[in-house]
Write an enzyme that holds these catalytic residues in place. Structure first.
Site: not given
Length: 821
Positions: A374, A381, A376, A666, A661, A659
């Site tokens: 999962h 470079d 991503k 603070d 996450k 979608h």
């Protein structure tokens, strides 16, 4: 990091693993390591001639016990050539390769001559300038079997997460150690000449991926990330071991975890696909050396830039092909889906992309039927990384307005106009007709809007994410015969003057890499540092928490779940209440997965666990807060929803699919990545995940609960832009996240929007619909008068934690709950 054991010099009489050879046991090259070595049956008729040749070779070898300058320089040139690397199977961390004749020379030299001084191990501590030196009794390299390293002078120099190990025939050159271990040296890392030619070591191994250093009463173990390889040093010097342990703790606060790879970086965030994909296109266009892409789903035909039409040059496949023709090495890791459960067409993607150019390599991997890869990210470079929740695939590109309709195909071409919650949404047609929509834009069948957050970092953390990619690539590479090239790290990028300048002058972000991985997904040891960082961030928060996530499932919902995120939030709110502190928690959670929970038991199962988690959080907090109004001053949960009116005057609505996450604390710290809040993402032995903890220098003056406070400027900008988009308020109105005025405004907008949606769209998720039977009846009803929609403000609505909860838990989740949590 895989190291071919055949390139370690061995003493005569041992095979490539250091095991004793019998006359019947040949080495890897087919020659015997015994007294009869070199006697070939085919040459048995010409023994005299072969003996005379051997005498001549013996004289030549004795005159040059180590390879000369020309040999070394030739080898260095071969090391720089990719084809030679592939042919000779030189992998990542071996800088010096000896050919067969030179290896024979080294073996004989080591067998005849004992070292004049005992071996030493030298350690440079990052927090002190002095070195720790001790005598080492044995040195062993563990791989699939034990390899006995040659006797000689061993040098091990460690600096934070990297170091080198060298074997010298003579006493180790102190000047080399000084240039390497001196943290204040402007010279930096030794050059090729210093490592290989000037001092002529027998073997040099560069460790760029040390994950863990452990010590016992008599030995030290150094573990690496990219292979099950351990360098074990045995000694009786307890002072050395104690110093080593202290050094390890100083530079690796979390044992065995990548999140201790901290780096100062510059960066910028992207909200939704319209910001992320154009920036990704520009970075890929500027790549000069390598591109690493790891994705759950990749669609090669998506357009990364969509300004004034669709420019074919910015289609992902065309862009990668152009860079491949320029000589850029492109490596792509994809999750190999279970086709009966989900259609991602990864096989077509792999076949098609590899057909574009030989410089494009793709690996699909699946070692678990239940769980997925999962992660991503994209590394350019070794110095720039994009990391977050967005996959380069269909349906992810979206604007801040999140339009439901695109009847003229101005923004969402072909399969990019999709809605997995509707029947008939089939992306497998990309193998034949990727630029034709499967949904009817004029029915209207509306698309599913998509909200996500991604991060771009420039600096050393990109190198660490690159090592994570290399680790996974080599793990998935094992046992393959399809000619996939092994990746060689581009070492100078980590220590280039540009990156040093970023860290010292322009960097304002302190970043820590964290992951969820285990042996099946590419890491020798179980790692769940994302979960650990979430807990630390929640417990250490002072004034507020803001959460956006696709799922929210925690152990409070039942024994099937183990993570304690919900409990940590409840404890923090309760502590704030009893300490009379102003503390706010706002969570935006997607109410259900991609599909229809009314007819799909898999979607219904995750929705049941999630609603149970949120309901039990409120139930526990209700013992502290006697009324719902009192609780709402501390804790609110919502989601985002969008409406539109078609050309025919029919009103339609849809959830804006959350979608992202993301968790912010603070206005100074946040975590972004690929991990959902559930056991699948947090346990480490399930889905593989990656994330970044960002701690920003507090340099911006702002307000916290009406009082002046210093916050991180980028973190503040990220949070206020998100709140403004979701609520329809201005940046100034949401600047103080804990003020009663701001909190009351958000609460009133949530309640007002919820009432409007429930009035116009009776079938939308609502606490008033508690059973599947009720929801099924409402789905057949048309929407009512769309006039009230004009009073909507932003997209935020109240989370329906009682939606469908009057229906018993699905039997499929009772049988195999671990799949859904």
């Amino acid at each position: 990091m895989y190291q071919s054991p055949g390139y370690f010099p061995q003493s005569s009489g041992y095979d490539m693993y250091g095991m004793p050879l019998t006359p019947e046991q040949p080495c890897k090259s087919g020659r015997h390591r015994s007294k009869s070595r070199g006697r070939d049956k085919k040459r048995s008729k010409s023994k005299k001639r072969s003996k005379s040749k051997k005498k001549k070779k013996k004289k030549h070898r004795e005159s040059s016990l180590v390879p000369n300058k020309e040999t070394y320089m030739k080898l260095l040139e071969e090391m720089r050539d990719w084809n030679s690397l592939k042919k000779r199977n030189i992998i990542i961390n071996t800088f010096l390769l000896l050919d067969d004749d030179d290896q024979d020379i080294v073996r004989k030299a080591l067998a005849k001559k004992q070292p004049t001084s005992p071996p030493i191990v030298e350690l440079s501590r990052p927090d002190k300038s002095s070195d720790v030196i001790c005598q080492v009794n044995t040195v062993e390299m563990y791989e699939s079997r034990t390899a006995r390293l040659p006797v000689g002078s061993y040098i091990l120099a460690l600096r934070k997460e990297w170091g080198f190990f060298a074997v010298y025939k003579k006493k180790a050159p102190t000047s080399l150690i000084a240039s390497f271990t001196n943290s204040s040296s402007s010279k930096g890392m030794p050059t090729w000449h210093e490592l290989v030619y000037d001092k002529e070591p027998l073997l040099v191994i560069l460790f760029l991926d040390i994950s863990e250093i452990t010590s016992t009463e008599s030995s030290v173990r150094i573990n690496t990330l990219t292979a099950n390889k351990v360098l074990k040093l045995t000694t009786t010097d307890t002072t050395f071991l104690q110093s080593l342990t202290k050094c390890h703790k100083a530079c690796r606060p979390v044992k065995g975890s990548l999140n201790c790879w901290r780096a100062r970086c510059t960066g910028e965030f992207y909200i939704d696909g319209e910001e992320f994909f154009p920036s990704l296109a520009d970075s890929i266009s500027n790549a000069t050396h390598s591109i690493f892409i790891a994705s759950w789903w990749l669609s090669p035909y998506i357009f990364l830039k969509r300004v004034e039409g669709f420019d074919q040059s910015f289609r992902l496949d065309n862009l990668l092909q152009r860079k491949a023709f320029e000589g850029v090495k492109i490596y792509i890791l994809l999750y190999q889906e279970v086709e009966q459960a989900i259609a991602l067409t990864s096989l077509h993607t792999k076949t098609y992309l590899e057909s574009l150019h030989v410089n494009i390599k793709v690996i699909r991997h699946r070692a678990q039927l239940k769980y997925t890869h999962h992660q991503k990210f994209t590394v350019i470079d070794w110095k720039t990384v994009f990391i977050g929740g967005l996959d380069p695939c269909y349906g992810r590109w979206d604007t801040h307005e999140h339009p439901l309709l695109d009847t003229k195909c101005e923004l969402f071409p072909g399969l990019d106009y999709r809605n997995p919650c509707l029947a008939g949404d089939d992306v497998t047609t990309q193998t034949k007709t990727p630029f034709q929509s499967v949904l009817n834009r004029h029915t209207p069948q509306h698309r599913l809007p998509w909200h996500d957050v991604h991060l771009k970092l420039h600096g050393r953390l990109a190198y660490f994410v690159g090592l994570n990619f290399v680790q996974r690539w080599h793990h998935h590479f094992k046992g393959r015969t399809d000619g996939k090239a092994i990746i060689t790290p581009h070492v100078p990028s980590l220590y280039s003057p540009m990156l040093k300048t970023i860290e010292k002058k322009t960097a304002t972000l302190t970043t820590s890499l964290c992951r969820s991985m285990s042996d099946w997904s590419g890491n020798p040891a179980l790692e769940k540092s994302i979960y650990e960082q979430y807990l630390l961030l929640i417990k250490g928060s002072k004034s507020f928490l803001y959460v956006e996530n696709q799922y929210f499932i925690s152990s409070i919902c039942g024994s099937e779940v183990t993570n304690k995120i919900a409990e940590a939030i409840v404890d923090r709110i309760t502590t704030a209440y009893y300490n009379n502190e102003v503390f706010r928690v706002l969570m935006l959670i997607q109410p259900h997965g991609e599909g229809d929970p009314i007819v799909d038991q898999f979607i219904r199962s995750t929705q049941w666990f999630q609603n149970t988690t949120i309901s039990k959080m409120k139930s526990q907090l209700s013992t502290t807060f006697k009324t719902a109004e009192a609780l709402a001053k501390y804790f609110m949960v919502g989601y985002i929803q969008k409406s539109a009116v078609s050309e025919s005057g029919k009103a339609v609505c849809s959830t804006i699919y959350i979608h992202s996450k993301l968790i912010i604390a603070d206005d100074q710290k946040f975590i972004v990545g690929s991990a959902n809040i559930n056991d699948r993402s947090f346990n480490g032995d399930r889905d593989s995940e990656i994330g970044v903890l960002v701690e920003e220098d507090a340099t911006k003056k702002s307000l916290i609960n009406g009082k002046e406070a210093l916050v991180g400027p980028d973190t503040f900008k990220l949070r206020t832009r998100l709140w403004a988009e979701h609520t329809g308020l201005s940046i100034d109105q949401v600047a103080d996240p804990t003020s009663s005025k701001c909190w009351s405004l958000i609460q009133s907008i949530m309640q007002s929007n919820t009432a409007i949606f429930e009035k116009v769209f009776p079938a939308c998720p609502s606490d008033n619909t508690t059973t599947i039977e009720e929801a099924a009846k409402l789905q057949s009803k048309s929407s009512l008068d769309p006039a009230p929609l004009k009073d909507l403000r932003g997209h935020i609505v109240t989370y329906p934690s009682q939606w469908l909860m009057g229906t018993p838990q699905p039997m499929i989740s009772q049988a195999s709950g671990a799949m859904f949590v």
